[in-house]
Scaffold this active site. Sequence first.
Site, PDB file in Angstrom:
ATOM      1  N   ASP A 254      32.253  40.501  45.413  1.00  0.00           N
ATOM      2  CA  ASP A 254      33.368  39.558  45.604  1.00  0.00           C
ATOM      3  C   ASP A 254      34.765  40.194  45.676  1.00  0.00           C
ATOM      4  OD1 ASP A 254      31.132  38.277  44.620  1.00  0.00           O
ATOM      5  OD2 ASP A 254      32.129  37.419  42.878  1.00  0.00           O
TER       6      ASP A 254
ATOM      7  N   GLU B  11      29.494  29.266  41.348  1.00  0.00           N
ATOM      8  CA  GLU B  11      30.304  30.438  41.029  1.00  0.00           C
ATOM      9  C   GLU B  11      31.580  30.413  41.869  1.00  0.00           C
ATOM     10  OE1 GLU B  11      26.965  33.844  40.181  1.00  0.00           O
ATOM     11  OE2 GLU B  11      27.426  33.552  42.286  1.00  0.00           O
TER      12      GLU B  11
HETATM   13  C1  FRU Z   1      29.307  36.190  42.520  1.00  0.00           C
HETATM   14  C2  FRU Z   1      29.240  36.805  41.139  1.00  0.00           C
HETATM   15  C3  FRU Z   1      30.286  36.202  40.239  1.00  0.00           C
HETATM   16  C4  FRU Z   1      30.483  37.266  39.221  1.00  0.00           C
HETATM   17  C5  FRU Z   1      30.350  38.522  40.053  1.00  0.00           C
HETATM   18  C6  FRU Z   1      29.745  39.679  39.317  1.00  0.00           C
HETATM   19  O1  FRU Z   1      28.920  36.997  43.566  1.00  0.00           O
HETATM   20  O2  FRU Z   1      27.939  36.632  40.609  1.00  0.00           O
HETATM   21  O3  FRU Z   1      29.935  34.955  39.705  1.00  0.00           O
HETATM   22  O4  FRU Z   1      31.737  37.182  38.592  1.00  0.00           O
HETATM   23  O5  FRU Z   1      29.540  38.193  41.157  1.00  0.00           O
HETATM   24  O6  FRU Z   1      29.771  40.840  40.079  1.00  0.00           O
END
Ligand code: FRU
Length: 482
Positions: A22, A201
């Site tokens: 992300d 998320e």
């Molecule tokens: C989404 C996620 C988020 C988390 C991050 C961890 O892709 O699972 O929810 O903060 O990636 O790398």
Amino acid sequence: KPYAEPYRPQVHFSPRQNWTNDPNGLVHFDGEYHLFFQYNPFGDKWGHMSWGHAVSSDLLHWKELPVALPEHDGEMIFTGSVVVDEHNTSGLCKDGKPCMVAIYTSHRPGNGREQRESQSIASSQDRGRTWQFYAGNPVLDLDMADFRDPNVSWNDQIHRWVMAVALPNEHKVAFYTSTDLKQWAKVSTFGPEGATGGQWECPDLLQVPADGGRKIWALKVGINPGALQGGSGEQYFLGNFDGREFHSLPGTPVRWTDYGKDSYCAISFNHLPPGEKPTLLGWMSNWQYADKLPTQPWRGQMTLPRRVVAVKDGDSFVLSEDPVTAPLHDGAARPIRKQLAAKQEIAELLSLESPMEMQLTFAPTDAESFGVRLYSDDSHWTEIGFDTAGHVVYADRIHAGVSPGENFLVRTDARTVATRPWNLKIVVDRSSVEVFAQDGTIAMTNLVLPPTSNVKAVVFREGGTKAIAVSGRSWRLKSIWG
Ligand code: FRU
């Protein structure tokens, strides 16, 4: 040579080496756009999650900087936001100067319910180059295993900071407000609503300019798995937000910020210069196969930045996304003008190399399907088309190139609206095809792994008896790596 490896994106950000997922903390401050990103400094698989960092003056040419927020004391730094604290509301800014404050998830790994997620902050006095973790962390702790991805922005209606944060297993977004970024008060929750197949998320709350001069609120939320095209993806709700509660407009269908397989955890930039439209940028991958992509020495890349507005859609609105590419246009646009005669099935449009961009408009036609095939060589192509009988626009990468694993060789579809024009904006990079159809109301982002960088574009049609007229423009794009 760095940035010249097979599949290396030329107009999209990717880290020079190692894993990313992300984007985090997108913010504009003091003449720079900042892109932080989920990063493993030690390898090309997910792990040791930290915030990598890059800066740009135009949202495209990124300069990668050292890791901003490292994993420490057994705690990973998960997704979050950065705000500019103009008036030192946090008390963390030195000498009365505006400073940057990051709000992120502290992730303590553990088996099942032993895992812990809480929200923490850090501040920077030097335009994000160095960071100090706040001594009073965490600032928001519900003693939960899953509670993450704080999305913080300044709210003018209530003169407070607002946080949207995911309760992944409850399929909820919780809203908190604060005057100082340290003490947070819960004001509401939103959801479950729309798709609830997997964990929620990466919420993002943004206000977008709408047709008619008003502004409208959008709440975007990632879901994994259970997205429209399988695996991870993102839905959005349009509605009202009064600084406390978000309510979606009644009767608005569930919509997706992207109808391809490969756009996840997009967030919008904070603190943009006045007049700049809200701008979303996401991770261009899917959790179904992200760790299997055959790229080296990096793994993971971002989508293009997209300016976002809301346009009328019957009684409601729909988001329209427009990728930022103009600074990369290499020379003048080359015009496209082609006519497929009554029974003619294909015609060559142009021959370029990636990275390239093309915009096409198809005049109204009685064909059952029509569109464009982008050939990398004689036996590999991506097809982007309108299926008028099925009322969809699609991107088909089944024949595009190699597959990193299951769920990759697929076609992605999105429903079209008969009253909107048949147009396409397409950006082709070394390992992706981004499509913006029907005036950007349908974004469709897909990774591809073609054998060459050639792009021979051919228009095709199936069915119908009349001629088809295609017009548009194309550009070569300059590499962002110079
Ligand atoms: C989404 C996620 C988020 C988390 C991050 C961890 O892709 O699972 O929810 O903060 O990636 O790398």
